[in-house]
Design an enzyme around this catalytic site. Structure first.
Site, PDB file in Angstrom:
ATOM      1  N   ASP A 281      42.066 -10.534 -22.240  1.00 45.97           N
ATOM      2  CA  ASP A 281      42.704 -11.402 -21.227  1.00 45.97           C
ATOM      3  C   ASP A 281      42.413 -11.028 -19.766  1.00 45.97           C
ATOM      4  O   ASP A 281      43.317 -11.074 -18.913  1.00 45.97           O
ATOM      5  CB  ASP A 281      44.226 -11.435 -21.446  1.00 45.97           C
ATOM      6  CG  ASP A 281      44.604 -11.985 -22.815  1.00 45.97           C
ATOM      7  OD1 ASP A 281      43.702 -12.394 -23.561  1.00 45.97           O
ATOM      8  OD2 ASP A 281      45.806 -11.977 -23.143  1.00 45.97           O
TER       9      ASP A 281
ATOM     10  N   LYS B 188      43.551 -17.360 -27.672  1.00 53.49           N
ATOM     11  CA  LYS B 188      44.706 -17.000 -28.491  1.00 53.49           C
ATOM     12  C   LYS B 188      45.982 -17.555 -27.873  1.00 53.49           C
ATOM     13  O   LYS B 188      46.225 -17.391 -26.681  1.00 53.49           O
ATOM     14  CB  LYS B 188      44.785 -15.474 -28.655  1.00 53.49           C
ATOM     15  CG  LYS B 188      44.932 -14.698 -27.357  1.00 53.49           C
ATOM     16  CD  LYS B 188      44.962 -13.210 -27.654  1.00 53.49           C
ATOM     17  CE  LYS B 188      45.190 -12.369 -26.419  1.00 53.49           C
ATOM     18  NZ  LYS B 188      46.415 -12.660 -25.672  1.00 53.49           N
TER      19      LYS B 188
ATOM     20  N   CYS C 147      49.775  -7.787 -24.094  1.00 54.91           N
ATOM     21  CA  CYS C 147      48.728  -8.285 -24.998  1.00 54.91           C
ATOM     22  C   CYS C 147      47.828  -7.186 -25.571  1.00 54.91           C
ATOM     23  O   CYS C 147      47.339  -7.316 -26.694  1.00 54.91           O
ATOM     24  CB  CYS C 147      47.900  -9.350 -24.300  1.00 54.91           C
ATOM     25  SG  CYS C 147      48.844 -10.876 -24.054  1.00 54.91           S
TER      26      CYS C 147
HETATM   27  N1  TIU Z   1      47.733 -10.952 -21.518  1.00 51.80           N
HETATM   28  C1  TIU Z   1      49.003 -10.582 -21.396  1.00 51.80           C
HETATM   29  O1  TIU Z   1      49.319  -9.396 -21.411  1.00 51.80           O
HETATM   30  N2  TIU Z   1      49.949 -11.596 -21.232  1.00 51.80           N
HETATM   31  C2  TIU Z   1      51.111 -11.429 -20.530  1.00 51.80           C
HETATM   32  O2  TIU Z   1      51.896 -12.384 -20.421  1.00 51.80           O
HETATM   33  N3  TIU Z   1      51.345 -10.224 -19.968  1.00 51.80           N
HETATM   34  C3  TIU Z   1      52.383  -9.868 -19.153  1.00 51.80           C
HETATM   35  O3  TIU Z   1      52.489  -8.676 -18.823  1.00 51.80           O
HETATM   36  N4  TIU Z   1      53.221 -10.788 -18.707  1.00 51.80           N
END
Ligand code: TIU
Length: 221
Positions: free
Chosen positions: A25, A130, A163
Site C-alpha cells: 500500500d 485488496k 495493513c
Molecule cells: N494500508 C493501511 O495500513 N491502511 C490503513 O488504513 N492504515 C492506517 O494506518 N490507517
C-alpha cells in the site's frame, strides 16, 4: 542457496529461489496530503521518510531478478466491496468513496489510489487490489504466490501495525516465512511501529522476523 540474514529474534534463512518482496500500500492515499490517511487525522509526512529505502529494496529485488508483489488498498467505485462497518467509522468528514483533493478516497482507479511514482510497479510485477487490510482477504495473492513456488515473503510498506502486520499474520497462518524490513515500513504512530515489530518477533518469532534493509542488502551482495 540459503543465506542467513541477521535478524530478530534469530537469523532468517533467506532462500531467494522461493522468495518474493511484498510492498504493502505505498499509495498516494496514505503517503501524500489530501488522501485517505490525512482524512483520518494523521500526519502523513511521517511515512515519507521511508520512501528512499522502499525504493532501494525494490531496486535490490529487481537487480536480483526476484519477484515483487505490490498491493493497493482499494474499493470498487460502487463500494460494493466496502462493508458499512468499514466506511462508517468515526466522525471523519471525508470517508471512503468521498471526493478529496486526489479524487475519491480509496477508490480503485482514482489518482490518490495509485502507488507513488518512486515505488511504482514495473511490467511483469504482481499487483493486487485488496478491499481489506490484509493482502489475502478476497484476493488472488495466495494462488499467485504458490503458483510461483514462493514460500518466503519479505515485507515493506505502510502502515506497520495495520495493513503490514495484518498481511504478515495472514501470511504466517498460510505457512509463509515472513521477514519485515524495519526501515522500509512506517506507521502514523511511532509507538505502534515499535510495538508491532515487538509483537511480530516476540515468542521466538510468533509472526516472523525483522531486520533493517542494510542487513538484507549486505547478505545478498
Ligand atoms: N494500508 C493501511 O495500513 N491502511 C490503513 O488504513 N492504515 C492506517 O494506518 N490507517
Amino acid at each position: 542457496m540459503i543465506i542467513n540474514v541477521p535478524a530478530a529474534p534469530f537469523p532468517y534463512a533467506f532462500d531467494p529461489e522461493h522468495s518474493a518482496l511484498v510492498v504493502i500500500d505505498m499509495q498516494r492515499d496514505f503517503v501524500e496530503c489530501g488522501g485517505f490517511g490525512e482524512a483520518l487525522g494523521n500526519d502523513v509526512t511521517r511515512l515519507q521518510a521511508i520512501v528512499p529505502t522502499v525504493a532501494a529494496l525494490i531496486a535490490l529485488f529487481r537487480a536480483k531478478g526476484l519477484p515483487i508483489l505490490h498491493t493497493r488498498e482499494s474499493h470498487l467505485p460502487d463500494l460494493s466491496d466496502c462493508p458499512p462497518a468499514k466506511r462508517n467509522r468515526g466522525v471523519a468528514n471525508l470517508r471512503i468513496g468521498d471526493t478529496g483533493a486526489m479524487g475519491r478516497l480509496l477508490v480503485r482507479g482514482e489518482p490518490g489510489n495509485s502507488i507513488i511514482a518512486e515505488c511504482a510497479p514495473m511490467p511483469g510485477e504482481m499487483v493486487i487490489d485488496k478491499p481489506g487490510k490484509g493482502m489475502f482477504y478476497a484476493t488472488e495473492s495466495d494462488s499467485m504466490l504458490r503458483s510461483r513456488g514462493i514460500s518466503q515473503l519479505i515485507f515493506a510498506g505502510v502502515t506497520t501495525e495495520v495493513c503490514v502486520q495484518t498481511s504478515m499474520r495472514e501470511a504466517n497462518d498460510r505457512g509463509y516465512e515472513c521477514l519485515l524490513i524495519t526501515d522500509a515500513t512506517e506507521s502514523y504512530f511511532e509507538q505502534f511501529k515499535a510495538a508491532a515489530i515487538d509483537m511480530i518477533t516476540a515468542q521466538s518469532g510468533i509472526v516472523g522476523w525483522a531486520t533493517p534493509f542494510r542487513e538484507l542488502e549486505a547478505s545478498v551482495t
